[in-house]
Design an enzyme around this catalytic site. Sequence first.
Site, mmCIF file in Angstrom:
data_model
loop_
_atom_site.group_PDB
_atom_site.id
_atom_site.type_symbol
_atom_site.label_atom_id
_atom_site.label_comp_id
_atom_site.label_asym_id
_atom_site.label_seq_id
_atom_site.Cartn_x
_atom_site.Cartn_y
_atom_site.Cartn_z
ATOM 1 C CB SER A 79 -0.852 0.005 1.278
ATOM 2 O OG SER A 79 -1.403 1.288 1.539
ATOM 3 C CE1 TYR A 97 -4.512 -2.662 4.473
ATOM 4 C CE2 TYR A 97 -3.551 -0.486 4.087
ATOM 5 C CZ TYR A 97 -4.110 -1.662 3.596
ATOM 6 O OH TYR A 97 -4.248 -1.832 2.235
HETATM 7 N N1 LIG Z 1 -8.669 -0.899 -1.928
HETATM 8 C C1 LIG Z 1 -7.679 -0.080 -1.608
HETATM 9 O O1 LIG Z 1 -7.865 1.135 -1.471
HETATM 10 C C2 LIG Z 1 -6.289 -0.616 -1.438
HETATM 11 C C3 LIG Z 1 -5.221 0.293 -1.409
HETATM 12 C C4 LIG Z 1 -3.927 -0.180 -1.225
HETATM 13 C C5 LIG Z 1 -3.706 -1.534 -1.085
HETATM 14 N N2 LIG Z 1 -4.754 -2.402 -1.104
HETATM 15 C C6 LIG Z 1 -4.466 -3.823 -0.937
HETATM 16 O O2 LIG Z 1 -4.896 -4.519 -2.093
HETATM 17 C C7 LIG Z 1 -5.236 -5.857 -1.745
HETATM 18 C C8 LIG Z 1 -6.627 -6.183 -2.264
HETATM 19 O O3 LIG Z 1 -7.552 -5.320 -1.632
HETATM 20 P P1 LIG Z 1 -9.011 -5.035 -2.195
HETATM 21 O O4 LIG Z 1 -9.249 -3.591 -2.017
HETATM 22 O O5 LIG Z 1 -9.215 -5.658 -3.506
HETATM 23 O O6 LIG Z 1 -9.866 -5.791 -1.047
HETATM 24 P P2 LIG Z 1 -11.177 -6.702 -1.154
HETATM 25 O O7 LIG Z 1 -11.705 -6.769 0.242
HETATM 26 O O8 LIG Z 1 -12.056 -6.256 -2.252
HETATM 27 O O9 LIG Z 1 -10.559 -8.127 -1.570
HETATM 28 C C9 LIG Z 1 -9.695 -8.818 -0.711
HETATM 29 C C10 LIG Z 1 -9.804 -10.305 -1.009
HETATM 30 O O10 LIG Z 1 -8.955 -11.010 -0.088
HETATM 31 C C11 LIG Z 1 -9.674 -12.125 0.394
HETATM 32 N N3 LIG Z 1 -9.188 -12.539 1.711
HETATM 33 C C12 LIG Z 1 -9.346 -11.883 2.892
HETATM 34 N N4 LIG Z 1 -8.856 -12.620 3.896
HETATM 35 C C13 LIG Z 1 -8.356 -13.752 3.325
HETATM 36 C C14 LIG Z 1 -7.736 -14.903 3.863
HETATM 37 N N5 LIG Z 1 -7.549 -15.052 5.193
HETATM 38 N N6 LIG Z 1 -7.340 -15.881 3.023
HETATM 39 C C15 LIG Z 1 -7.559 -15.761 1.682
HETATM 40 N N7 LIG Z 1 -8.156 -14.704 1.119
HETATM 41 C C16 LIG Z 1 -8.562 -13.710 1.941
HETATM 42 C C17 LIG Z 1 -11.117 -11.654 0.457
HETATM 43 O O11 LIG Z 1 -12.043 -12.744 0.527
HETATM 44 C C18 LIG Z 1 -11.228 -10.847 -0.814
HETATM 45 O O12 LIG Z 1 -11.613 -11.644 -1.914
HETATM 46 C C19 LIG Z 1 -5.118 -5.946 -0.209
HETATM 47 O O13 LIG Z 1 -3.863 -6.473 0.141
HETATM 48 C C20 LIG Z 1 -5.194 -4.493 0.212
HETATM 49 O O14 LIG Z 1 -4.577 -4.246 1.443
HETATM 50 C C21 LIG Z 1 -6.042 -1.975 -1.292
#
Ligand SMILES: NC(=O)c1ccc[n+]([C@@H]2O[C@H](COP(=O)([O-])OP(=O)(O)OC[C@H]3O[C@@H](n4cnc5c(N)ncnc54)[C@H](O)[C@@H]3O)[C@@H](O)[C@H]2O)c1
Length: 256
Positions: A148, A161
């Site tokens: 992130s 986080y």
């Molecule tokens: N959305 C944002 O603004 C953002 C910004 C920076 C980084 N990220 C990172 O990007 C990645 C994806 O985030 P997103 O926004 O698509 O989130 P999201 O919640 O839409 O998707 C996350 C996915 O991870 C899965 N997951 C959660 N716990 C799990 C576990 N224990 N085992 C296996 N799968 C698991 C969930 O079921 C889901 O399908 C994450 O690492 C998040 O920290 C997101």
Amino acid sequence: MQDSDYRLEGQVGIVTGAANGIGQALAIGLAQAGADIVICDLPAQHQQAEQTAQAVTAVGCKALVLELDVRSAASIETAVSSACNSFGRLDFLVNNAGVNIRRPFLEYSEAEWDAISSVNLKGVFFMSQAAARQMVRQQHGKIVSIASQLAAVAMQNRSIYAVTKAGVAHMMKALAVELGPYGITANAVGPTFVATQLSESMFKDPAFIAENLPRIPAGRFGSPGDVLGAVRFLLSPAADLVNGHLLLVDGGYTCW
Ligand SMILES: NC(=O)c1ccc[n+]([C@@H]2O[C@H](COP(=O)([O-])OP(=O)(O)OC[C@H]3O[C@@H](n4cnc5c(N)ncnc54)[C@H](O)[C@@H]3O)[C@@H](O)[C@H]2O)c1
């Protein structure tokens, strides 16, 4: 450098958390680049994982859906073995699964620390270890972990986080050092805010938009496609010498 150096033809890779959000876009986009994809997510996400699989096969690549809970080393072992047995190889791993709980530092509980760090930090560590064991046997492989922008800067109400994401970025450096001699690279990608389930409540809050949009010099939030561009590059032969890097996809959020 040729166009084919930016493609993933004939490769096989695992994407964790591939049922939804950024992970789903990565699975489909990496298939469009030519890779067969192992779609891993929690059992409760099976239906969405199947939708990802349909989109992967629609572009002519193979898809395998596997149940995985990255909080459990045993679940990781089972999923990575199944992936390797099915395809006979593993060219890349994308550690995308991640969670967050937003709260003031003074209010976090031990259970919340465990809930966030067991997915974001422990999960990335043991997924990478299981995948790397196969990659060492092959003497090649690429690991990309979704960190992130908060790996580089801090922000209110996200202390756990931010710590886990900084940890992921540093973990990739540690892996780069240890796995480089086996032909394996390890890198991190640091997106800015992207509208997904994880960030839904933030994007519904006008105060969040008013405060944060002006802080992004590029003038917009991120999309899953922005993250895909960086991940695809880092997985491609074009990035063979990029190792231990945190590639920020933040529109300049961390520049000031
Ligand atoms: N959305 C944002 O603004 C953002 C910004 C920076 C980084 N990220 C990172 O990007 C990645 C994806 O985030 P997103 O926004 O698509 O989130 P999201 O919640 O839409 O998707 C996350 C996915 O991870 C899965 N997951 C959660 N716990 C799990 C576990 N224990 N085992 C296996 N799968 C698991 C969930 O079921 C889901 O399908 C994450 O690492 C998040 O920290 C997101």
